[in-house]
Scaffold this active site. Structure first.
Site, PDB file in Angstrom:
ATOM      1  N   ASP A 192      43.764  33.737  42.175  1.00  0.00           N
ATOM      2  CA  ASP A 192      43.649  34.900  43.054  1.00  0.00           C
ATOM      3  C   ASP A 192      43.375  34.347  44.445  1.00  0.00           C
ATOM      4  O   ASP A 192      42.237  33.996  44.761  1.00  0.00           O
ATOM      5  CB  ASP A 192      42.498  35.806  42.586  1.00  0.00           C
ATOM      6  CG  ASP A 192      42.325  37.008  43.497  1.00  0.00           C
ATOM      7  OD1 ASP A 192      43.337  37.551  43.961  1.00  0.00           O
ATOM      8  OD2 ASP A 192      41.163  37.392  43.757  1.00  0.00           O
ATOM      9  N   GLU A 218      48.789  35.224  42.453  1.00  0.00           N
ATOM     10  CA  GLU A 218      49.021  36.592  42.916  1.00  0.00           C
ATOM     11  C   GLU A 218      49.832  36.542  44.204  1.00  0.00           C
ATOM     12  O   GLU A 218      49.521  35.817  45.144  1.00  0.00           O
ATOM     13  CB  GLU A 218      47.704  37.347  43.131  1.00  0.00           C
ATOM     14  CG  GLU A 218      47.942  38.821  43.360  1.00  0.00           C
ATOM     15  CD  GLU A 218      46.678  39.652  43.349  1.00  0.00           C
ATOM     16  OE1 GLU A 218      45.902  39.563  42.379  1.00  0.00           O
ATOM     17  OE2 GLU A 218      46.454  40.395  44.324  1.00  0.00           O
ATOM     18  N   ASP A 232      36.799  38.115  42.087  1.00  0.00           N
ATOM     19  CA  ASP A 232      37.857  37.114  42.277  1.00  0.00           C
ATOM     20  C   ASP A 232      38.104  36.325  40.989  1.00  0.00           C
ATOM     21  O   ASP A 232      39.220  35.912  40.703  1.00  0.00           O
ATOM     22  CB  ASP A 232      37.480  36.130  43.389  1.00  0.00           C
ATOM     23  CG  ASP A 232      36.970  36.857  44.611  1.00  0.00           C
ATOM     24  OD1 ASP A 232      37.776  37.126  45.507  1.00  0.00           O
ATOM     25  OD2 ASP A 232      35.774  37.174  44.646  1.00  0.00           O
TER      26      ASP A 232
END
Lengths: 193, 193
Positions: free
Chosen positions: A7, A68, A141
């Site tokens: 992430d 991501e 996160d």
């Protein structure tokens, strides 16, 4: 198959590692957040994030890195730093010959909950359930990094970016293809751009 | 003092190297464009750009790397790729302990022509004149990379980002501080963000 999810972020970069075995059989391996000091210069922050991710890659030797996807339209002040953190993560993987997959938050929600617009709390609960954890991982996160790794493991078989081969798809594959097409139209960073 | 300028890009990344001696005394050393194939995946493209820039850093061992600042508001499809190319350039410099400076196109135009809104052709002519070249370097990415290196050499003494210490500045220093402040307000990637 070991999947390392990222992430991306410049201040906090989530890293989650899972093992994907038989269909929908997942195990938790590791989760952590790589941080850089907002008072440092941009170049030293990127070096810190890069070193942190490189250390994880060398420790867990994943088969795939799932990151991501970042969109230019996310017009926050931090979007370029986030894109650069994703960039150094891609670089670290490429230097080790590890394939990189990029997935959107919508793809991740769809793969994990079946709903591309799932709430955060629902996602966190499903991440915990799929990995047999007693509680959702914290901070956010960390959970997001595991989610993006799980997303890669659970993406519908034959899921393709850009809506190729849209005929003969299951409902889940069709939704996935639509989400990927939508992502392409939004002009995010994508493979082969 | 050797300055290596970078005009970041994923398809074409300009690299220009100059030597800055006595005040406003500049010499041309090298210019090149590092390219990556748009058909390759994003991670391999970033690896190509990173390797190309790292090779230049190891060849010319600059004292400073001067990189054109990327802005989130430049809402082109390529902005994230450009930011990531700038990111791997910063990383390559940081790994070698070379300081990084980020400069906006306005700062570059101001430092080189005295006009923050100078036309491209005027900039190219001044780059050629300042470096004693017979003709402006081509392609445009090469000229831009030299310009961003020259910008760092010619920035007004005491030029500060973010408009600090705005009193007691010369007219050029004031214009520079204003350009830097304007850049901060636009939310570009900047040192310490």
């Amino acid at each position: 198959m070991i999947i390392l999810g990222v992430d991306p972020g410049l201040t906090r970069c989530g890293v989650g590692v899972i093992e994907a075995g038989a269909p929908r059989r997942l195990s938790f391996i590791h989760v952590d957040v790589v941080r850089s000091d907002p008072h440092m210069s941009q170049d030293l922050r990127l070096l810190t994030i890069y070193n942190g991710i490189a250390a994880k890659l060398d420790e867990f030797i994943p088969d795939t890195v799932s990151i991501e996807r970042v969109f230019a339209q996310e017009n926050r002040n931090t979007v370029l730093g986030t894109a650069q953190a994703a960039g150094v993560a891609m670089l670290a993987a490429a230097q080790r010959g590890i394939p990189v997959a990029l997935h959107t938050p919508t793809e991740s929600k769809l793969a994990i909950t079946g709903n591309g617009k799932a709430q955060k709390v629902q996602m966190e609960r499903m991440v915990a359930r799929l990995l047999n954890l007693n509680a959702p991982p914290t901070p956010a996160d960390a959970a997001d990094a595991l989610a993006i790794a799980i997303c890669h493991a659970l993406r519908p078989a034959g899921a393709l970016e850009g809506g190729e081969r849209e005929q003969h798809l299951t409902k889940a594959q069709r939704q996935w293809a639509q989400a990927a097409q939508h992502a392409s139209r939004r002009g995010g960073v994508r493979r082969g751009m």
